[in-house]
Design a protein around this motif. Structure first.
Motif, mmCIF file in Angstrom:
data_model
loop_
_atom_site.group_PDB
_atom_site.id
_atom_site.type_symbol
_atom_site.label_atom_id
_atom_site.label_comp_id
_atom_site.label_asym_id
_atom_site.label_seq_id
_atom_site.Cartn_x
_atom_site.Cartn_y
_atom_site.Cartn_z
ATOM 1 N N ASN A 1 -7.574 6.988 11.086
ATOM 2 C CA ASN A 1 -6.150 6.779 11.384
ATOM 3 C C ASN A 1 -5.948 6.183 12.771
ATOM 4 O O ASN A 1 -5.185 6.716 13.584
ATOM 5 C CB ASN A 1 -5.351 8.071 11.240
ATOM 6 C CG ASN A 1 -3.867 7.788 11.016
ATOM 7 O OD1 ASN A 1 -3.457 6.634 10.859
ATOM 8 N ND2 ASN A 1 -3.068 8.833 10.984
ATOM 9 N N THR A 2 -6.611 5.044 12.999
ATOM 10 C CA THR A 2 -6.494 4.375 14.289
ATOM 11 C C THR A 2 -6.055 2.924 14.160
ATOM 12 O O THR A 2 -5.867 2.257 15.182
ATOM 13 C CB THR A 2 -7.845 4.403 15.028
ATOM 14 O OG1 THR A 2 -8.862 3.820 14.185
ATOM 15 C CG2 THR A 2 -8.231 5.821 15.394
ATOM 16 N N ASN A 3 -5.861 2.421 12.942
ATOM 17 C CA ASN A 3 -5.602 1.000 12.773
ATOM 18 C C ASN A 3 -4.163 0.726 12.372
ATOM 19 O O ASN A 3 -3.449 1.625 11.902
ATOM 20 C CB ASN A 3 -6.562 0.420 11.724
ATOM 21 C CG ASN A 3 -6.995 -0.998 12.067
ATOM 22 O OD1 ASN A 3 -6.156 -1.870 12.252
ATOM 23 N ND2 ASN A 3 -8.291 -1.210 12.156
ATOM 24 N N TRP A 4 -3.732 -0.542 12.524
ATOM 25 C CA TRP A 4 -2.363 -0.922 12.178
ATOM 26 C C TRP A 4 -2.137 -0.991 10.673
ATOM 27 O O TRP A 4 -0.996 -1.046 10.220
ATOM 28 C CB TRP A 4 -2.025 -2.279 12.800
ATOM 29 C CG TRP A 4 -2.765 -3.455 12.223
ATOM 30 C CD1 TRP A 4 -3.970 -3.942 12.624
ATOM 31 C CD2 TRP A 4 -2.344 -4.293 11.142
ATOM 32 N NE1 TRP A 4 -4.338 -5.024 11.860
ATOM 33 C CE2 TRP A 4 -3.351 -5.266 10.943
ATOM 34 C CE3 TRP A 4 -1.208 -4.322 10.308
ATOM 35 C CZ2 TRP A 4 -3.282 -6.256 9.958
ATOM 36 C CZ3 TRP A 4 -1.138 -5.306 9.324
ATOM 37 C CH2 TRP A 4 -2.158 -6.261 9.158
ATOM 38 N N THR A 5 -3.209 -0.959 9.898
ATOM 39 C CA THR A 5 -3.108 -1.157 8.443
ATOM 40 C C THR A 5 -3.040 0.140 7.652
ATOM 41 O O THR A 5 -2.928 0.101 6.426
ATOM 42 C CB THR A 5 -4.319 -1.961 7.944
ATOM 43 O OG1 THR A 5 -5.531 -1.255 8.276
ATOM 44 C CG2 THR A 5 -4.352 -3.330 8.584
ATOM 45 N N ASN A 6 -3.101 1.295 8.304
ATOM 46 C CA ASN A 6 -3.320 2.543 7.572
ATOM 47 C C ASN A 6 -2.178 2.924 6.644
ATOM 48 O O ASN A 6 -2.377 3.615 5.648
ATOM 49 C CB ASN A 6 -3.597 3.677 8.556
ATOM 50 C CG ASN A 6 -4.914 3.479 9.290
ATOM 51 O OD1 ASN A 6 -5.648 2.534 9.013
ATOM 52 N ND2 ASN A 6 -5.211 4.347 10.221
ATOM 53 N N GLY A 7 -0.967 2.498 6.948
ATOM 54 C CA GLY A 7 0.154 2.823 6.083
ATOM 55 C C GLY A 7 0.028 2.250 4.691
ATOM 56 O O GLY A 7 0.604 2.788 3.730
ATOM 57 N N PHE A 8 -0.741 1.173 4.540
ATOM 58 C CA PHE A 8 -0.855 0.547 3.217
ATOM 59 C C PHE A 8 -1.642 1.412 2.230
ATOM 60 O O PHE A 8 -1.392 1.356 1.031
ATOM 61 C CB PHE A 8 -1.493 -0.840 3.337
ATOM 62 C CG PHE A 8 -0.625 -1.835 4.060
ATOM 63 C CD1 PHE A 8 0.629 -2.177 3.562
ATOM 64 C CD2 PHE A 8 -1.041 -2.432 5.234
ATOM 65 C CE1 PHE A 8 1.441 -3.089 4.220
ATOM 66 C CE2 PHE A 8 -0.242 -3.341 5.904
ATOM 67 C CZ PHE A 8 1.003 -3.673 5.395
ATOM 68 N N TRP A 9 -2.617 2.194 2.734
ATOM 69 C CA TRP A 9 -3.324 3.109 1.843
ATOM 70 C C TRP A 9 -2.365 4.193 1.342
ATOM 71 O O TRP A 9 -2.321 4.492 0.144
ATOM 72 C CB TRP A 9 -4.532 3.708 2.544
ATOM 73 C CG TRP A 9 -5.255 4.804 1.809
ATOM 74 C CD1 TRP A 9 -5.614 6.019 2.305
ATOM 75 C CD2 TRP A 9 -5.731 4.801 0.446
ATOM 76 N NE1 TRP A 9 -6.269 6.772 1.358
ATOM 77 C CE2 TRP A 9 -6.349 6.044 0.192
ATOM 78 C CE3 TRP A 9 -5.678 3.873 -0.586
ATOM 79 C CZ2 TRP A 9 -6.921 6.382 -1.029
ATOM 80 C CZ3 TRP A 9 -6.247 4.198 -1.826
ATOM 81 C CH2 TRP A 9 -6.860 5.437 -2.029
ATOM 82 N N SER A 10 -1.560 4.743 2.246
ATOM 83 C CA SER A 10 -0.533 5.690 1.795
ATOM 84 C C SER A 10 0.408 5.017 0.795
ATOM 85 O O SER A 10 0.796 5.623 -0.215
ATOM 86 C CB SER A 10 0.275 6.205 2.991
ATOM 87 O OG SER A 10 -0.524 6.958 3.867
ATOM 88 N N GLY A 11 0.786 3.772 1.072
ATOM 89 C CA GLY A 11 1.696 3.058 0.183
ATOM 90 C C GLY A 11 1.127 2.857 -1.205
ATOM 91 O O GLY A 11 1.845 2.979 -2.207
ATOM 92 N N ILE A 12 -0.162 2.541 -1.290
ATOM 93 C CA ILE A 12 -0.808 2.405 -2.600
ATOM 94 C C ILE A 12 -0.733 3.724 -3.368
ATOM 95 O O ILE A 12 -0.457 3.751 -4.579
ATOM 96 C CB ILE A 12 -2.267 1.938 -2.430
ATOM 97 C CG1 ILE A 12 -2.307 0.466 -1.997
ATOM 98 C CG2 ILE A 12 -3.066 2.129 -3.719
ATOM 99 C CD1 ILE A 12 -3.679 -0.024 -1.596
#
Length: 375
Positions: free
Chosen positions: A41-52
């Motif tokens: 949980n350190t990257n700008w992209t992590n919300g997309f995994w939650s979104g999937i």
């Protein structure tokens, strides 16, 4: 095509369920040697995994997806409390598909309050002195302080949502100001786009456009053009400003005109076309969501509908038939690029490509809208 899309969704959800145990409490970013690179949980992209996971639950009502979505979203809340790696415009990418998604699906004052905290964090990037939302780096940084980027259009729905939830127009005013700034300075006269643009930090006067991930400063990075298509269409949803709709349409015409025959974009529309040129399937997945958004807005007699519908269908067919990953792969959509110019995952699967591919499929079957606004 609806039946085909549903079969593909079922396949993607099966792969996603396998990824829940593979990833544990870590977050996927881009692939390396055929496997996702994970981060705590350190990257700008992590919300997309939650979104999937939230999209998967929304479609299937499977409790395995629900539990995993809640767990990853809880981790996103913890990150917000720690304020770790949040000195960036990407707050919308992090918290719209996670915390705001949960608020849209479940409701509840506590969840909405967390989404509003994220919006407040994004508002800290607003430079009222020169009227921009600074993309990267510490505020007033000597090299990054006057810089905006086109990606940030997709972070504005967080502020628009916060304004609707609270009645506080300051969120909407700041978001609208950024959209207007992007329309005036990130979009060019031929309807292509700059990736980034610089302003004088002393007086806010425009300096000029540049790139970070495109082929060169004056080229058209295709993922940036896709952000423009989708971002301006979403802005129109909130503002009803016809200039925002027209800008999305103009960006769409440019995108469609410059696509190769298979209707999936290369990584930059101005990069030399040769045997080594890289595609960016994620750009076409993002654009597909934007195309669908436009089709939902445009009247049946609009002259652009036919071309948008045709390219949307052809692009999705290519993504499904030629760009899906094999059964044993962790990713959902192959041949995306993070940054070809910087040799960062130039031809791999990416978590944002996976997210927007799934969102596009859900839009085309059950008419879901992702989490960029409440329908």
């Amino acid at each position: 095509m609806t039946k085909t899309y549903q079969l593909v969704i079922d396949r993607l959800l099966d792969k996603t369920k396998q990824n829940i145990s593979r990833f544990g409490d870590e977050f996927p970013h881009t692939s390396l040697n055929g496997s996702y690179q994970l981060n705590p949980n350190t990257n700008w992209t992590n919300g997309f995994w939650s979104g999937i996971l939230w999209l998967s639950y929304q479609y299937s009502k499977d409790q395995d997806f629900y539990k995993a979505a809640v767990r990853t979203t809880d981790l996103m809340r913890e990150r917000l409390e720690r304020n770790h790696g949040l000195d960036t415009h990407d707050i919308g990418f992090l918290y719209t598909p996670s915390v705001v998604a949960q608020a849209m699906i479940e409701g509840g004052a506590n969840v909405k309050a967390e989404g509003l905290r994220a919006a407040d964090r994004l508002m800290k990037r607003y430079r009222e002195d020169i009227g921009i939302i600074q993309a990267w780096g510490p505020l007033k940084d000597s090299t990054q302080g006057g810089r905006i980027i086109i990606d940030c259009l997709m972070n504005m729905p967080l502020l628009f949502w916060a304004s609707e939830q609270t009645g506080n127009r300051r969120y909407k005013n700041v978001a609208t100001q950024f959209v207007e700034l992007a329309r005036r300075y990130l979009m060019r006269g031929d309807d292509s786009s700059y990736h980034t643009f610089y302003f004088n930090q002393d007086n806010g006067q425009p300096i000029g456009g540049a790139t970070q991930q495109g082929y060169q400063d004056g080229s058209t990075w295709t993922r940036g053009q896709a952000w423009a298509i989708y971002g301006f269409a979403l802005a129109y949803h909130y503002t009803k400003d016809p200039a925002h709709l027209e800008t999305s349409l103009r960006a769409t015409r440019y995108f469609i005109k410059h696509l190769p025959s298979n209707k999936v974009a290369y990584w930059d529309f101005d990069a030399p076309i040769n045997a080594d040129i890289k595609p960016d399937s994620s750009a076409s997945a993002i654009a597909a969501c934007g195309f669908h958004e436009l089709l939902d807005i445009l009247p049946s007699e609009h002259p652009d509908r036919g071309s948008i519908e045709q390219v949307l269908t052809e692009s999705m067919e290519t993504l499904i038939n030629d760009y899906q990953t094999p059964d044993d792969a962790e990713g959902l959509l192959d041949h995306g690029s993070y940054s070809v110019r910087e040799n960062k995952s130039p031809d791999d699967f990416t978590i944002w490509g996976d997210y927007f591919f799934l969102e596009a499929l859900l839009r085309l079957t059950k008419d879901y809208r992702g989490f960029w606004y409440e329908k």
